[in-house]
Design a protein around this motif. Sequence first.
Motif, PDB file in Angstrom:
ATOM      1  N   ASN A  22       0.837  -1.194   0.000  1.00  0.00           N
ATOM      2  CA  ASN A  22       0.000   0.000   0.000  1.00  0.00           C
ATOM      3  C   ASN A  22       0.874   1.246   0.000  1.00  0.00           C
ATOM      4  OD1 ASN A  22      -1.917   1.995   0.321  1.00  0.00           O
ATOM      5  ND2 ASN A  22      -2.349   1.507   2.460  1.00  0.00           N
ATOM      6  N   ALA A  23       0.956   1.901  -1.160  1.00  0.00           N
ATOM      7  CA  ALA A  23       1.826   3.072  -1.296  1.00  0.00           C
ATOM      8  C   ALA A  23       1.315   4.273  -0.511  1.00  0.00           C
ATOM      9  CB  ALA A  23       1.975   3.443  -2.771  1.00  0.00           C
ATOM     10  N   GLU A  24       0.044   4.228  -0.041  1.00  0.00           N
ATOM     11  CA  GLU A  24      -0.536   5.364   0.679  1.00  0.00           C
ATOM     12  C   GLU A  24      -0.265   5.284   2.177  1.00  0.00           C
ATOM     13  OE1 GLU A  24      -1.766   7.850  -1.031  1.00  0.00           O
ATOM     14  OE2 GLU A  24      -1.341   6.692  -2.838  1.00  0.00           O
ATOM     15  N   GLY A  25      -0.041   4.077   2.691  1.00  0.00           N
ATOM     16  CA  GLY A  25       0.200   3.926   4.120  1.00  0.00           C
ATOM     17  C   GLY A  25       1.588   4.395   4.502  1.00  0.00           C
ATOM     18  N   SER A  26       1.806   4.594   5.799  1.00  0.00           N
ATOM     19  CA  SER A  26       3.118   5.055   6.255  1.00  0.00           C
ATOM     20  C   SER A  26       3.464   4.424   7.592  1.00  0.00           C
ATOM     21  CB  SER A  26       3.143   6.579   6.388  1.00  0.00           C
ATOM     22  OG  SER A  26       4.359   7.010   6.970  1.00  0.00           O
ATOM     23  N   VAL A  27       4.623   3.800   7.658  1.00  0.00           N
ATOM     24  CA  VAL A  27       5.056   3.215   8.929  1.00  0.00           C
ATOM     25  C   VAL A  27       5.441   4.306   9.918  1.00  0.00           C
ATOM     26  CG1 VAL A  27       5.817   1.000   7.991  1.00  0.00           C
ATOM     27  CG2 VAL A  27       7.396   2.941   7.992  1.00  0.00           C
ATOM     28  N   ASP A  28       5.572   5.547   9.446  1.00  0.00           N
ATOM     29  CA  ASP A  28       5.869   6.647  10.362  1.00  0.00           C
ATOM     30  C   ASP A  28       4.738   6.869  11.359  1.00  0.00           C
ATOM     31  OD1 ASP A  28       8.261   7.093   9.067  1.00  0.00           O
ATOM     32  OD2 ASP A  28       7.446   8.628   7.734  1.00  0.00           O
ATOM     33  N   ASP A  29       3.541   6.390  11.024  1.00  0.00           N
ATOM     34  CA  ASP A  29       2.387   6.574  11.902  1.00  0.00           C
ATOM     35  C   ASP A  29       2.370   5.602  13.076  1.00  0.00           C
ATOM     36  OD1 ASP A  29       1.561   8.448  10.062  1.00  0.00           O
ATOM     37  OD2 ASP A  29       0.223   7.063   9.011  1.00  0.00           O
ATOM     38  N   LEU A  30       3.222   4.595  13.027  1.00  0.00           N
ATOM     39  CA  LEU A  30       3.172   3.557  14.050  1.00  0.00           C
ATOM     40  C   LEU A  30       3.772   4.029  15.369  1.00  0.00           C
ATOM     41  CD1 LEU A  30       4.163   0.453  11.928  1.00  0.00           C
ATOM     42  CD2 LEU A  30       2.001   0.763  13.124  1.00  0.00           C
ATOM     43  N   ASN A  31       3.255   3.458  16.443  1.00  0.00           N
ATOM     44  CA  ASN A  31       3.757   3.759  17.777  1.00  0.00           C
ATOM     45  C   ASN A  31       5.082   3.036  17.981  1.00  0.00           C
ATOM     46  OD1 ASN A  31       4.254   4.130  20.454  1.00  0.00           O
ATOM     47  ND2 ASN A  31       2.462   3.009  21.202  1.00  0.00           N
ATOM     48  N   THR A  32       6.137   3.764  18.258  1.00  0.00           N
ATOM     49  CA  THR A  32       7.448   3.145  18.458  1.00  0.00           C
ATOM     50  C   THR A  32       7.917   3.261  19.915  1.00  0.00           C
ATOM     51  OG1 THR A  32       8.548   5.220  17.828  1.00  0.00           O
ATOM     52  CG2 THR A  32       8.168   3.591  16.101  1.00  0.00           C
ATOM     53  N   SER A  91      11.026  -0.163   1.006  1.00  0.00           N
ATOM     54  CA  SER A  91      12.267  -0.033   1.755  1.00  0.00           C
ATOM     55  C   SER A  91      12.001   0.401   3.192  1.00  0.00           C
ATOM     56  CB  SER A  91      13.185   0.984   1.056  1.00  0.00           C
ATOM     57  OG  SER A  91      14.382   1.149   1.775  1.00  0.00           O
ATOM     58  N   ASP A  92      11.135   1.403   3.366  1.00  0.00           N
ATOM     59  CA  ASP A  92      10.807   1.893   4.705  1.00  0.00           C
ATOM     60  C   ASP A  92      10.148   0.795   5.542  1.00  0.00           C
ATOM     61  OD1 ASP A  92      11.784   4.350   3.988  1.00  0.00           O
ATOM     62  OD2 ASP A  92       9.820   5.296   3.714  1.00  0.00           O
ATOM     63  N   TYR A  93       9.232   0.065   4.925  1.00  0.00           N
ATOM     64  CA  TYR A  93       8.517  -1.012   5.607  1.00  0.00           C
ATOM     65  C   TYR A  93       9.506  -2.068   6.097  1.00  0.00           C
ATOM     66  CZ  TYR A  93       5.179  -4.922   6.133  1.00  0.00           C
ATOM     67  OH  TYR A  93       4.435  -5.977   6.610  1.00  0.00           O
ATOM     68  N   TYR A  94      10.400  -2.490   5.208  1.00  0.00           N
ATOM     69  CA  TYR A  94      11.344  -3.554   5.547  1.00  0.00           C
ATOM     70  C   TYR A  94      12.279  -3.113   6.678  1.00  0.00           C
ATOM     71  CZ  TYR A  94      14.473  -7.523   4.836  1.00  0.00           C
ATOM     72  OH  TYR A  94      15.207  -8.672   5.018  1.00  0.00           O
ATOM     73  N   THR A  95      12.796  -1.905   6.565  1.00  0.00           N
ATOM     74  CA  THR A  95      13.715  -1.410   7.581  1.00  0.00           C
ATOM     75  C   THR A  95      13.017  -1.245   8.919  1.00  0.00           C
ATOM     76  OG1 THR A  95      15.075  -0.255   5.939  1.00  0.00           O
ATOM     77  CG2 THR A  95      15.256   0.478   8.216  1.00  0.00           C
ATOM     78  N   TYR A  96      11.784  -0.753   8.891  1.00  0.00           N
ATOM     79  CA  TYR A  96      11.043  -0.536  10.134  1.00  0.00           C
ATOM     80  C   TYR A  96      10.831  -1.842  10.889  1.00  0.00           C
ATOM     81  CZ  TYR A  96       7.577   1.097  13.448  1.00  0.00           C
ATOM     82  OH  TYR A  96       6.914   1.385  14.602  1.00  0.00           O
ATOM     83  N   PHE A  97      10.417  -2.879  10.178  1.00  0.00           N
ATOM     84  CA  PHE A  97      10.049  -4.125  10.850  1.00  0.00           C
ATOM     85  C   PHE A  97      11.211  -5.090  11.048  1.00  0.00           C
ATOM     86  CE2 PHE A  97       5.787  -2.802   9.438  1.00  0.00           C
ATOM     87  CZ  PHE A  97       5.121  -2.910  10.645  1.00  0.00           C
ATOM     88  N   THR A  98      12.314  -4.901  10.363  1.00  0.00           N
ATOM     89  CA  THR A  98      13.441  -5.839  10.492  1.00  0.00           C
ATOM     90  C   THR A  98      14.726  -5.195  10.983  1.00  0.00           C
ATOM     91  OG1 THR A  98      14.343  -5.571   8.248  1.00  0.00           O
ATOM     92  CG2 THR A  98      12.484  -7.094   8.513  1.00  0.00           C
TER      93      THR A  98
END
Length: 221
Positions: A57-67, A160-167
């Motif tokens: 999903n190109a519209e979603g953003s992992v920046d929104d996640l609680n870290t 790239s952002d998704y992969y880096t965020y979760f791994t």
Amino acid sequence: MIITIAGRYGCGAKQIAAKLASDLDYSIYDDEIVTAAYETGEGYLNEDELRYYDDSNAEGSVDDLNTDTDSGLDDMPYDVLPLDLRLTAAMQGALNRLADKDNCIFVGRCANFYLRSRSNVISLFFVDEIDRRTRRIMKAKNCGKIAAMDLIEKTDKRRSDYYTYFTGEKWDDADNYDLRVNCDLLGEEGSAELIKTIVDIKEKQLYANGQETVHLSKIFA
């Protein structure tokens, strides 16, 4: 045997995955992984959340996640874990549950990382030169060159952002995969044939070491 597939947008990886699944008689999981993750989430995640943060999903953003995480999270109930950890647990659980069922191909979703401890996994990363990728997207999306290149840039960044965020790893780092496949070299058909040869070699090695796969059990029955 399990094949994980990742790659730059427009490189033809999904088409190659579909051909491999057909030729090898493997199950293929793409969007189905999200549905399985929702089922794994035990009602503490909704499918809209999973799809919003999904790497497709190109519209979603992992920046929104609680870290806001801390060392005591391992002892917390699943339903009170931060959203990012619930997403990770659901996706990892779904991938492992599906991998236990049969020979299969996973497209995206950090499958190479989550399944890296399994001996019967072949992880692949696909690339292709930008002009060929652009032409594929122009045809698939019925759009102009500028729009296609913009979509490629945004989607690759998203993945790239998704992969880096979760791994915590780099998405396109060759060290994270068993093989980096340049589709420009052999084309989609040739790339699929190359991978089938690798799968055959790997299956024989597993069988020789007493780690029989579902596919081999059919061959040697």
